[in-house]
Design a protein around this motif. Structure first.
Motif: not given
Lengths: 93, 266
Positions: B199-202, B245-247, B254-257
Motif C-alpha cells: 500500500p505504501e509506494v517506495s 532497485y526494489e520497488l 505513483t510508482f513512476w514519481h
C-alpha cells in the motif's frame, strides 16, 4: 549434530557461489535455493575449506573485524548452524 | 507431390528466425507476436513447422541439438550448432503454442550469446528500458497498465544481452492483453525493478548480490548444476552494469514519481 568450536565444516559439493561486491550469492541447485550472505557471513563462507575448525574461523573473524572473541564465536556458530540447516554445508569431523 | 512451403522471417532479441511452414493454412492464418524481418538478412536459424506428426517424424533427422517438449502441446528440437530446428504442433491454440516454442528457441539463442531471458516486463520510456521483474502475480502486467507514457515491449519476458561493454534489452512480445509493439529493442537499460505489492509506494537501491540472487531465483526452471555458474557470473556482471532497485508499489501510477525521483538524484 551440535556444532562446537572443534567442528570442521566444508561447503556442500552441490553449491555454487560467487562474490558480488563483498557479498556472497550461494545457490543450491538441487533445492532451488538462492541465498545472499552479508559481509561477515561471506568471509566465514570463504574460510570454509574443510580443514579449519569453527573455532579457528571465529578467531580469524575476531581478528579481522575487531570484535570480542566470544561474540565472534557465537556469531560464527550461529551462521554455520543456519547454513547447515539449509544443506549448504557438510560436517567433515 | 511435395506440399508447398511458406517462409516467414521473424525477429526478436537481435536474432532472426526463418520459419518454414509445412502447413500453408497455418502459415496464412497464424498470428505471431514477433515482428517480421524484412530483407535478405541471413537468419540466425531455420525452423520447420509441421502440424502433421507423421510427416514431421518422416522428415526429422535430429543428429545434434536438444529436444524441446511442450507438455503435450508440441514436440520440437533446436540444433544451435547447425542453426536449425523443428516443431510439430499437436493441437490446441496454434498461435500460443507456436509462440511458446519460438520463445524457447530465442531463449537458447540468447543464452548462447552472453545473454539471458528475465521473467520481467520491458517498458520503453525515452528510449531506455525499464525492466520490472518478479514472480507470477508480482504485478508486471499491473505496472504495464499504469504506464501510459511507455511502449510496452513485453509484459512478461525480457531478453538481455551484452554487446561490447554494455548490456542491451529487448522485450520478447507475448500474445495477450497488450498490443504488439512496433519497437521492442534494443535499448540501454535504465534499471531493474523488483516488484513488491505494498500500500505504501517506495523505492530503494539494492546491492548487486541481492539483485543477482533475485533474478536468479526467477530462473528456477533453468537452474541446473551445469548452467548455474555461467548464469551467476552473467547476473553479477549485469548487476554491476545496470542499477537495481526494489520497488514497492500499489495499483496506480505513483510508482513512476518514485522512479523519477531516485533516478534524478543519482
Amino acid at each position: 549434530m551440535k556444532q562446537s568450536a572443534g567442528t570442521v565444516f566444508s561447503r556442500s559439493e552441490n553449491t555454487v557461489y560467487r562474490m558480488v561486491d563483498g557479498e556472497a550469492v550461494i545457490v543450491e541447485p538441487l533445492y532451488g535455493l538462492v541465498n545472499v550472505i552479508n559481509e561477515i557471513g561471506s568471509r566465514i563462507w570463504e574460510l570454509l575449506d574443510g580443514k579449519r575448525s569453527a573455532g579457528r574461523i571465529a578467531e580469524i573473524i575476531a581478528s579481522e573485524y575487531e570484535v570480542h572473541p566470544q561474540v565472534a564465536m557465537d556469531d560464527t556458530l550461529q551462521f554455520l548452524s543456519e547454513m547447515s540447516e539449509k544443506k549448504l554445508l557438510k560436517i567433515e569431523r | 507431390m511435395k506440399p508447398r512451403t511458406i517462409t516467414r522471417n521473424i525477429k526478436a532479441a537481435g536474432f532472426t528466425l526463418s520459419l518454414c511452414f509445412k502447413d500453408t493454412n497455418l502459415a496464412c492464418g497464424v498470428k505471431l507476436p514477433f515482428p517480421c524481418s524484412a530483407g535478405a538478412r541471413t537468419p540466425s536459424a531455420i525452423i520447420e513447422i509441421y502440424t502433421d506428426e507423421i510427416e514431421y517424424l518422416a522428415e526429422l533427422h535430429v543428429t545434434n541439438g536438444m529436444a524441446i517438449s511442450g507438455e503435450g502441446e508440441y514436440e520440437g528440437y533446436f540444433d544451435i550448432r547447425n542453426k536449425k530446428g523443428g516443431v510439430v504442433l499437436l493441437g490446441g491454440n496454434n498461435e500460443f503454442i507456436l509462440a511458446n516454442f519460438l520463445t524457447r528457441v530465442f531463449s537458447l539463442l540468447v543464452s548462447a550469446r552472453s545473454g539471458l531471458m528475465i521473467h520481467g516486463a520491458c517498458l520503453i520510456r525515452n528510449g531506455q528500458a525499464y525492466i520490472f521483474h518478479g514472480v507470477s502475480g508480482a504485478g508486471k502486467s499491473t505496472a504495464c497498465s499504469f504506464s501510459p507514457d511507455c511502449a510496452i515491449a513485453s509484459d512478461d519476458i525480457t531478453a538481455v544481452r551484452k554487446l561490447g561493454r554494455r548490456y542491451l534489452a529487448w522485450g520478447i512480445p507475448q500474445l495477450g492483453r497488450f498490443p504488439i509493439p512496433e519497437k521492442h529493442g534494443p535499448c540501454t537499460i535504465a534499471g531493474f525493478f523488483r516488484l513488491i505489492k505494498d500500500p505504501e509506494v517506495s523505492i530503494h537501491r539494492i546491492s548487486g548480490a541481492q539483485a543477482a540472487a533475485g533474478m536468479l531465483a526467477l530462473q528456477e526452471k533453468q537452474l541446473t548444476p551445469q548452467n548455474i555458474r555461467k548464469m551467476l557470473v552473467l547476473l553479477a556482471d549485469l548487476a554491476d552494469h545496470a542499477p537495481c532497485y526494489e520497488l514497492h508499489f500499489r495499483k496506480d501510477a505513483t510508482f513512476w514519481h518514485c522512479i523519477d525521483k531516485i533516478k534524478g538524484s543519482e
